[in-house]
Design an enzyme around this catalytic site. Structure first.
Site, PDB file in Angstrom:
ATOM      1  N   HIS A  26     -51.876  18.338  11.673  1.00  0.00           N
ATOM      2  CA  HIS A  26     -52.128  19.585  11.373  1.00  0.00           C
ATOM      3  C   HIS A  26     -52.002  20.608  12.709  1.00  0.00           C
ATOM      4  O   HIS A  26     -52.145  20.110  13.785  1.00  0.00           O
ATOM      5  CB  HIS A  26     -53.380  19.984  10.737  1.00  0.00           C
ATOM      6  N   ASP A  44     -54.640  17.599   2.133  1.00  0.00           N
ATOM      7  CA  ASP A  44     -53.439  17.007   1.084  1.00  0.00           C
ATOM      8  C   ASP A  44     -53.716  15.627   0.783  1.00  0.00           C
ATOM      9  O   ASP A  44     -53.211  15.150   0.142  1.00  0.00           O
ATOM     10  CB  ASP A  44     -52.262  17.505   1.370  1.00  0.00           C
TER      11      ASP A  44
HETATM   12  N1  CMC Z   1     -46.479  11.703  11.098  1.00  0.00           N
HETATM   13  C1  CMC Z   1     -46.167  11.225  12.295  1.00  0.00           C
HETATM   14  N2  CMC Z   1     -46.095  12.003  13.505  1.00  0.00           N
HETATM   15  C2  CMC Z   1     -46.325  12.999  13.256  1.00  0.00           C
HETATM   16  C3  CMC Z   1     -47.095  13.842  12.288  1.00  0.00           C
HETATM   17  C4  CMC Z   1     -46.975  13.029  10.867  1.00  0.00           C
HETATM   18  N3  CMC Z   1     -47.661  13.498   9.740  1.00  0.00           N
HETATM   19  N4  CMC Z   1     -47.718  15.014  12.205  1.00  0.00           N
HETATM   20  C5  CMC Z   1     -47.245  15.290  13.478  1.00  0.00           C
HETATM   21  N5  CMC Z   1     -46.698  14.358  14.181  1.00  0.00           N
HETATM   22  C6  CMC Z   1     -46.198  14.208  15.500  1.00  0.00           C
HETATM   23  C7  CMC Z   1     -44.847  14.834  15.772  1.00  0.00           C
HETATM   24  O1  CMC Z   1     -43.608  13.867  15.619  1.00  0.00           O
HETATM   25  C8  CMC Z   1     -45.013  15.257  17.274  1.00  0.00           C
HETATM   26  O2  CMC Z   1     -44.648  14.318  18.036  1.00  0.00           O
HETATM   27  P1  CMC Z   1     -43.955  14.579  19.525  1.00  0.00           P
HETATM   28  O3  CMC Z   1     -45.075  15.447  20.111  1.00  0.00           O
HETATM   29  O4  CMC Z   1     -43.820  13.279  19.987  1.00  0.00           O
HETATM   30  O5  CMC Z   1     -42.713  15.314  19.445  1.00  0.00           O
HETATM   31  C9  CMC Z   1     -46.582  15.659  17.361  1.00  0.00           C
HETATM   32  O6  CMC Z   1     -47.072  14.750  16.254  1.00  0.00           O
HETATM   33  C10 CMC Z   1     -46.756  17.066  17.122  1.00  0.00           C
HETATM   34  O7  CMC Z   1     -46.247  17.435  15.697  1.00  0.00           O
HETATM   35  P2  CMC Z   1     -45.532  18.686  15.563  1.00  0.00           P
HETATM   36  O8  CMC Z   1     -44.447  18.711  14.462  1.00  0.00           O
HETATM   37  O9  CMC Z   1     -45.078  19.517  16.815  1.00  0.00           O
HETATM   38  O10 CMC Z   1     -46.840  19.589  15.100  1.00  0.00           O
HETATM   39  P3  CMC Z   1     -46.751  20.903  13.958  1.00  0.00           P
HETATM   40  O11 CMC Z   1     -48.131  21.714  14.447  1.00  0.00           O
HETATM   41  O12 CMC Z   1     -45.760  21.765  14.405  1.00  0.00           O
HETATM   42  O13 CMC Z   1     -46.784  20.431  12.674  1.00  0.00           O
HETATM   43  C11 CMC Z   1     -47.645  19.695  10.707  1.00  0.00           C
HETATM   44  C12 CMC Z   1     -47.843  20.245  11.843  1.00  0.00           C
HETATM   45  C13 CMC Z   1     -48.738  19.839   9.374  1.00  0.00           C
HETATM   46  C14 CMC Z   1     -46.354  20.412  10.006  1.00  0.00           C
HETATM   47  C15 CMC Z   1     -47.226  18.227  10.724  1.00  0.00           C
HETATM   48  O14 CMC Z   1     -48.372  17.485  11.363  1.00  0.00           O
HETATM   49  C16 CMC Z   1     -46.645  17.410   9.669  1.00  0.00           C
HETATM   50  O15 CMC Z   1     -45.429  17.605   9.283  1.00  0.00           O
HETATM   51  N6  CMC Z   1     -47.515  16.532   8.785  1.00  0.00           N
HETATM   52  C17 CMC Z   1     -47.130  16.024   7.618  1.00  0.00           C
HETATM   53  C18 CMC Z   1     -47.035  17.203   6.424  1.00  0.00           C
HETATM   54  C19 CMC Z   1     -48.385  17.618   5.957  1.00  0.00           C
HETATM   55  O16 CMC Z   1     -49.323  16.791   5.687  1.00  0.00           O
HETATM   56  N7  CMC Z   1     -48.601  18.893   5.816  1.00  0.00           N
HETATM   57  C20 CMC Z   1     -49.736  19.444   5.234  1.00  0.00           C
HETATM   58  C21 CMC Z   1     -50.584  20.432   6.185  1.00  0.00           C
HETATM   59  S1  CMC Z   1     -52.065  20.838   5.625  1.00  0.00           S
HETATM   60  C22 CMC Z   1     -51.919  21.959   4.197  1.00  0.00           C
HETATM   61  C23 CMC Z   1     -51.431  23.194   4.570  1.00  0.00           C
HETATM   62  O17 CMC Z   1     -51.883  23.745   5.481  1.00  0.00           O
HETATM   63  O18 CMC Z   1     -50.424  23.584   3.951  1.00  0.00           O
END
Ligand code: CMC
Length: 436
Positions: A311, A369
């Site tokens: 998140h 989720d």
């Molecule tokens: N699986 C594997 N690696 C992950 C994941 C994951 N679910 N989430 C983040 N990472 C890694 C990502 O690759 C990155 O690694 P690095 O720093 O080496 O590049 C690091 O963790 C930080 O991730 P980010 O994408 O920069 O973080 P963000 O804040 O931009 O993204 C997120 C947050 C929710 C989009 C992401 O964690 C994700 O895609 N999760 C899966 C989708 C999901 O479950 N979404 C629902 C969110 S909760 C409900 C809502 O609010 O809508």
């Protein structure tokens, strides 16, 4: 408004030594912010923050999240207390008006919402314009936007009474529209709302009853549905809420703004994740495939991510996921589902991931989720409806943020970000026959 700035930070341009003092604003909770509203005028610089990872986009009194501690408060009340002791309509009132309703206020509020649940009969004909196999989120984008064509008497955003009626209508009509989208997809007749039922009961009734026979509400499932709505009601300045605020900043009508929120929610990184989690759990199929899926999630050359994990704000267990896991057990027990393979896979996946260095170091925990899809599926909803239910509940938050923009401390200035331009510099037009 936040208190007048008592301190400043100094920004220095290393090239020419020029420096500027920027005011610091303190909220009641959470990090303070550097007020950069005059930055461009005074320095000629913009700030650059794609994804808004370090940017406060507005002042708000509705929801507070402490992502490091895993705390979520609505108007100061912890989410677990609201989920376990309140009900969705009370939470919607709290989000909208800032306080929990007293008994008379609650009675009036429930009545207002209940008596707005029907939709204009002509709206039903919109549905038949969609293919039966259309994704219900696609239908929701269309029909919610179309509400502005039916309720002209609540689109004047400068009239506080019309604004309030628009909020009531949106909270009231979303379950009806969501249930209609579901019924349309399975070829069953639309079911009209029943005013003697609670918000969650009425939604289940409109989804699962048929005119041919009586329908008995299961109180455990209705309670679980209500809890799921509470857990999704609001979440600070997430992508869809920010979309609603940005759409509204141009003066767009409330129905159009909420339709914009729905489109933003649809994506798998946001509200679409609940559908994606269930697809992922089904694909995993059995516990022995978990190591492979975890390996893929860690592999930078693979775009796959563990859905329902991670998140932007929570760097700790999402407090909503805890309540969701308990609710999941209650629902499965009520339905007599023992040893649900999807729940077992989810719990094992959580166990494995939370012991893995990659997830520990990046502070990736299950989010709201991760467990919701298992409950919704057990309750009989197809996967394509999961995000629709999220949108239904989040409408309470969206309309509260929308209203807040018009109140004290609200920002009615049009949202207009700038950019770091890296394209071609000025050049002369070349006629087509002279181009190489
Ligand atoms: N699986 C594997 N690696 C992950 C994941 C994951 N679910 N989430 C983040 N990472 C890694 C990502 O690759 C990155 O690694 P690095 O720093 O080496 O590049 C690091 O963790 C930080 O991730 P980010 O994408 O920069 O973080 P963000 O804040 O931009 O993204 C997120 C947050 C929710 C989009 C992401 O964690 C994700 O895609 N999760 C899966 C989708 C999901 O479950 N979404 C629902 C969110 S909760 C409900 C809502 O609010 O809508």
């Amino acid at each position: 408004m936040a208190d007048a700035p008592k301190r400043t930070v100094t920004l220095t341009d290393d090239q020419n030594g020029q420096s500027w003092k920027l005011p610091v604003l303190d909220g009641t909770e959470g990090p303070s912010v550097i007020d950069i509203r005059k930055l461009y005028g005074e320095t000629g610089y913009f700030t650059h923050d794609p994804g808004f990872t370090s940017t406060s986009s507005c002042e708000s009194k509705i929801t507070f999240i402490d992502g490091d501690k895993g705390i979520l408060l609505h108007r100061g009340y912890p989410i677990d207390q609201l989920a376990n002791k309140s009900d969705f309509l009370e939470v919607a009132y709290l989000l909208q008006y800032g306080e929990l309703p007293n008994p008379t206020e609650k009675q009036d509020w429930v009545k207002h919402i209940t008596y707005h649940t029907m939709v204009h009969e002509q709206l039903s004909s919109f549905f038949s314009g969609f293919r039966r196999d259309a994704h219900p989120m696609a239908i929701m984008c269309g029909v919610v936007g179309a509400l502005s064509a039916f309720y002209h008497d609540s689109t004047d955003i400068h009239d506080p009474v019309q604004r309030e009626v628009a909020c009531h209508r949106l909270i009231a009509k979303m379950p009806t529209l969501a249930a209609m989208a579901y019924k349309y997809s399975i070829g069953q007749p639309f079911v009209y709302p029943q005013n003697n039922l609670s918000y969650a009961e009425n939604f289940l009734y409109m989804c699962y009853s048929v005119p041919a026979e009586p329908y008995k509400i299961n109180p455990v499932l209705a309670k679980a549905m209500d809890k799921i709505f509470i857990l999704h009601a609001d979440h600070e300045q997430n992508a869809s809420t920010s979309t609603v605020r940005l759409a509204s900043s141009s003066g767009a009508n409330p129905f159009a703004c909420i339709a914009a929120g729905i489109t933003s929610l649809w994506g798998p990184a946001h509200g679409g994740a609940n559908e994606a989690v269930l697809k992922m759990l089904m694909e995993i199929g059995s516990k022995d495939k978990i190591p492979e899926i975890v390996r893929r999630a860690k592999d930078k050359s693979d775009s796959f991510r563990l859905m329902g994990f991670g998140h932007r704000v929570y760097k700790n267990y999402d407090p909503r996921a805890k309540v969701m896991q308990e609710t999941c057990r209650e629902v499965l027990a009520e339905l007599g589902i023992k040893n649900d393979p999807l729940l077992e896979t989810a719990m094992e996946l959580e166990r494995v991931a939370l012991q893995d260095d990659y997830f520990v170091q990046k502070k990736l925990y299950p989010n709201v989720d991760f467990y919701s899809g298992i409950i919704l599926r057990a309750m009989g909803f197809p996967m394509s409806m999961f995000t629709v239910l999220f949108a239904l509940a989040r409408t309470a938050g969206w309309v509260s943020h929308w209203q807040e923009q018009f109140g004290e401390g609200g920002e009615q200035k049009i949202g207009r970000p700038r950019q770091l331009y890296t394209g071609a510099t000025e050049r002369d037009f070349v006629p087509v026959d002279k181009r190489k």
